[in-house]
Write a protein that holds these residues in place. Structure first.
Motif, PDB file in Angstrom:
ATOM      1  N   GLY A   1      -4.459   0.697   3.732  1.00 46.12           N
ATOM      2  CA  GLY A   1      -3.066   0.920   4.103  1.00 46.12           C
ATOM      3  C   GLY A   1      -3.039   2.000   5.159  1.00 46.12           C
ATOM      4  N   ASP A   2      -1.990   2.815   5.168  1.00 49.38           N
ATOM      5  CA  ASP A   2      -1.893   3.860   6.201  1.00 49.38           C
ATOM      6  C   ASP A   2      -2.614   5.147   5.815  1.00 49.38           C
ATOM      7  OD1 ASP A   2      -0.605   2.225   7.899  1.00 49.38           O
ATOM      8  OD2 ASP A   2       1.325   3.275   7.878  1.00 49.38           O
ATOM      9  N   MET A   3      -3.450   5.101   4.787  1.00 47.88           N
ATOM     10  CA  MET A   3      -4.373   6.223   4.578  1.00 47.88           C
ATOM     11  C   MET A   3      -5.448   6.201   5.660  1.00 47.88           C
ATOM     12  SD  MET A   3      -3.522   8.294   2.139  1.00 47.88           S
ATOM     13  CE  MET A   3      -5.064   9.152   1.743  1.00 47.88           C
TER      14      MET A   3
ATOM     15  N   THR B   1       0.824  -1.210   0.000  1.00 50.21           N
ATOM     16  CA  THR B   1       0.000   0.000   0.000  1.00 50.21           C
ATOM     17  C   THR B   1       0.863   1.267   0.000  1.00 50.21           C
ATOM     18  OG1 THR B   1      -0.140  -0.029   2.414  1.00 50.21           O
ATOM     19  CG2 THR B   1      -1.943  -1.108   1.182  1.00 50.21           C
ATOM     20  N   HIS B   2       2.096   1.162   0.536  1.00 51.76           N
ATOM     21  CA  HIS B   2       3.058   2.276   0.523  1.00 51.76           C
ATOM     22  C   HIS B   2       4.401   1.727   0.971  1.00 51.76           C
ATOM     23  CE1 HIS B   2       1.694   2.151   4.663  1.00 51.76           C
ATOM     24  NE2 HIS B   2       2.631   2.996   5.049  1.00 51.76           N
ATOM     25  N   TYR B   3       5.448   2.554   0.964  1.00 54.84           N
ATOM     26  CA  TYR B   3       6.787   1.992   1.174  1.00 54.84           C
ATOM     27  C   TYR B   3       7.163   1.716   2.620  1.00 54.84           C
ATOM     28  CZ  TYR B   3       9.160   6.142   3.090  1.00 54.84           C
ATOM     29  OH  TYR B   3       9.576   7.166   3.897  1.00 54.84           O
ATOM     30  N   HIS B   4       6.501   2.308   3.590  1.00 52.43           N
ATOM     31  CA  HIS B   4       6.956   2.198   4.988  1.00 52.43           C
ATOM     32  C   HIS B   4       7.246   0.746   5.389  1.00 52.43           C
ATOM     33  CE1 HIS B   4       5.164   6.347   6.241  1.00 52.43           C
ATOM     34  NE2 HIS B   4       6.343   6.447   5.677  1.00 52.43           N
ATOM     35  N   LEU B   5       8.331   0.591   6.121  1.00 46.50           N
ATOM     36  CA  LEU B   5       8.878  -0.738   6.413  1.00 46.50           C
ATOM     37  C   LEU B   5       7.878  -1.670   7.092  1.00 46.50           C
ATOM     38  CD1 LEU B   5      11.586  -2.275   6.174  1.00 46.50           C
ATOM     39  CD2 LEU B   5      12.050  -1.612   8.539  1.00 46.50           C
ATOM     40  N   ASP B   6       6.983  -1.105   7.910  1.00 44.70           N
ATOM     41  CA  ASP B   6       6.032  -1.985   8.617  1.00 44.70           C
ATOM     42  C   ASP B   6       4.928  -2.499   7.684  1.00 44.70           C
ATOM     43  OD1 ASP B   6       5.179   0.670   8.536  1.00 44.70           O
ATOM     44  OD2 ASP B   6       4.035   0.534  10.393  1.00 44.70           O
ATOM     45  N   HIS B   7       5.017  -2.165   6.392  1.00 45.30           N
ATOM     46  CA  HIS B   7       4.069  -2.681   5.393  1.00 45.30           C
ATOM     47  C   HIS B   7       4.773  -3.409   4.253  1.00 45.30           C
ATOM     48  CE1 HIS B   7       0.619  -0.556   7.205  1.00 45.30           C
ATOM     49  NE2 HIS B   7       1.593   0.210   7.647  1.00 45.30           N
ATOM     50  N   THR B   8       6.107  -3.346   4.235  1.00 44.62           N
ATOM     51  CA  THR B   8       6.865  -3.944   3.118  1.00 44.62           C
ATOM     52  C   THR B   8       8.037  -4.822   3.583  1.00 44.62           C
ATOM     53  OG1 THR B   8       8.355  -2.026   3.015  1.00 44.62           O
ATOM     54  CG2 THR B   8       6.394  -1.948   1.613  1.00 44.62           C
TER      55      THR B   8
ATOM     56  N   GLY C   1      -1.789  11.773   0.433  1.00 41.89           N
ATOM     57  CA  GLY C   1      -1.978  12.095   1.849  1.00 41.89           C
ATOM     58  C   GLY C   1      -0.887  11.548   2.752  1.00 41.89           C
ATOM     59  N   HIS C   2      -0.788  10.216   2.856  1.00 38.14           N
ATOM     60  CA  HIS C   2       0.122   9.639   3.851  1.00 38.14           C
ATOM     61  C   HIS C   2       1.585   9.693   3.420  1.00 38.14           C
ATOM     62  CE1 HIS C   2       1.723   7.129   6.971  1.00 38.14           C
ATOM     63  NE2 HIS C   2       1.956   6.123   6.163  1.00 38.14           N
ATOM     64  N   THR C   3       1.856   9.300   2.167  1.00 43.24           N
ATOM     65  CA  THR C   3       3.251   9.364   1.688  1.00 43.24           C
ATOM     66  C   THR C   3       3.394   9.989   0.303  1.00 43.24           C
ATOM     67  OG1 THR C   3       3.139   7.195   0.603  1.00 43.24           O
ATOM     68  CG2 THR C   3       3.895   7.212   2.896  1.00 43.24           C
TER      69      THR C   3
HETATM   70 ZN   LIG Z   1       2.932   4.230   6.861  1.00 40.49          ZN
END
Ligand SMILES: [Zn+2]
Length: 337
Positions: free
Chosen positions: A227-229, A96-103, A208-210
């Protein structure tokens, strides 16, 4: 360097819970929630090695996995859970986005030959910007040794004092197994449709988020993976955020899917009312920081003086309260990026 330390502290702190566990097991990383037929959310547990939520959608010709948690260990557990639910293979994974806790678990999917889909920005960001959350191994090793030394000074019978340190050590060990891995299929802002046999999943982007976020909608179940939206009863990470765009994105999302179920990046499965509450948190933050700037407060004074409104005191990740003020201040001043 100071920023790296802060972010690493946050990544580590997010995993620091209360209860002591001897070793992480599958059920320690996440709780599985059935959201609709063939639609599941794996909600990260405090203290586990997932940190962010992940999800999966089962079609009659394959499975879509949404996000890959923080660590290979957690995503291996999710793969086990999927295999127990269906004989269908994992056909696609989505970041959903690059942040490590999602990838952080991407390498596990890549090794299985599963295409990982993401916003095109991730090719630039995934292995570079994630260094903010994942220092190089030597640095992690040093921190681990310092932590281990601290642990060795606590007597074996003080289990309650040892538990948080033991948890941190497991976290360091898990972080050291991560090989930052790029997605293999990317697309620019817009929409693409995935077909899992008869079941369709629509992927779409929102700012919005990233600035590189992809959401997923399952029409036949009326479920949106945010995701983190989306964050439910949790203060958000705004390190890459543009809150002005984010509020507009949430308004349009809520307008389009007023009766959907929402799977957020952090927190339990949400209703539209929960997402509206989160939208209002962002709006309140913007209003409070605007006032602080208008009265001439510096960034440090604003962080010190702006107390979190009472209604958000029960939210998770309270450690983000002051950084949220700082990020909002910089965005409004035009000094953030
Ligand atoms: Zn995030």
């Amino acid at each position: 360097m100071k920023t790296i330390t802060l972010l690493l502290t946050i990544v580590l702190a997010l995993g620091a819970g209360i209860s002591a566990v001897p070793a992480p097991k599958a059920e320690d990383h996440f709780t599985l929630n059935k959201v609709a037929d063939g639609v599941y959310a794996a909600v990260a547990k405090t203290g586990g090695l997932a940190t962010g939520n992940a999800s999966f959608v089962v079609g009659d010709e394959g499975v879509l996995m949404v996000d890959t948690f923080l660590t290979p260990a957690a995503v291996e557990d999710l793969i086990g859970v999927i295999a127990a639910e269906t004989k269908q293979p994992i056909k696609y994974a989505l970041n959903t986005h690059y942040h490590l806790d999602h990838t952080g678990g991407n390498q596990v999917l890549a090794a299985r030959g599963v295409p990982i889909i993401a916003h095109e920005k991730l090719i630039e960001w995934q292995t570079v910007k994630n260094r903010r959350f994942l220092p190089v191994t030597d640095e992690l090793q040093k921190r681990r040794e310092a932590e281990a030394k601290q642990l060795s000074e606590i007597p074996a019978d003080q289990a309650d004092k040892r538990a948080p340190l033991e948890r941190q050590l497991r976290r360091f060990d898990a972080l050291m197994t991560i090989k930052l891995t790029n997605p293999s299929v990317t697309f620019p802002a817009g929409t693409i449709r995935l077909h899992l046999g008869k079941r369709e999943v629509i992927l779409f982007t929102l700012p919005g988020h990233t600035g590189g976020d992809v959401l997923a909608y399952v029409p036949d179940a009326n479920v949106v993976f945010m995701g983190d939206m989306g964050w439910r009863k949790t203060l958000p990470n705004l390190v890459d955020a543009t809150v002005n765009d984010w509020i507009t994105s949430l308004d349009s999302l809520l307008g389009q899917y007023p009766n959907a179920k929402f799977v957020p990046g952090h927190g339990e499965v949400a209703t539209a009312a929960d997402i509206r509450e989160f939208r209002d948190y962002l709006d309140d933050l913007r209003t409070r920081v605007k006032q602080a700037i208008a009265t001439g407060l510096t960034i440090e004074q604003a962080k010190e003086q702006l107390k979190l409104p009472e209604k958000y005191k029960e939210f998770g990740f309270q450690n983000f309260a002051a950084p949220n003020v700082e990020d909002m201040y910089k965005e409004l001043k035009g000094t953030k990026f």
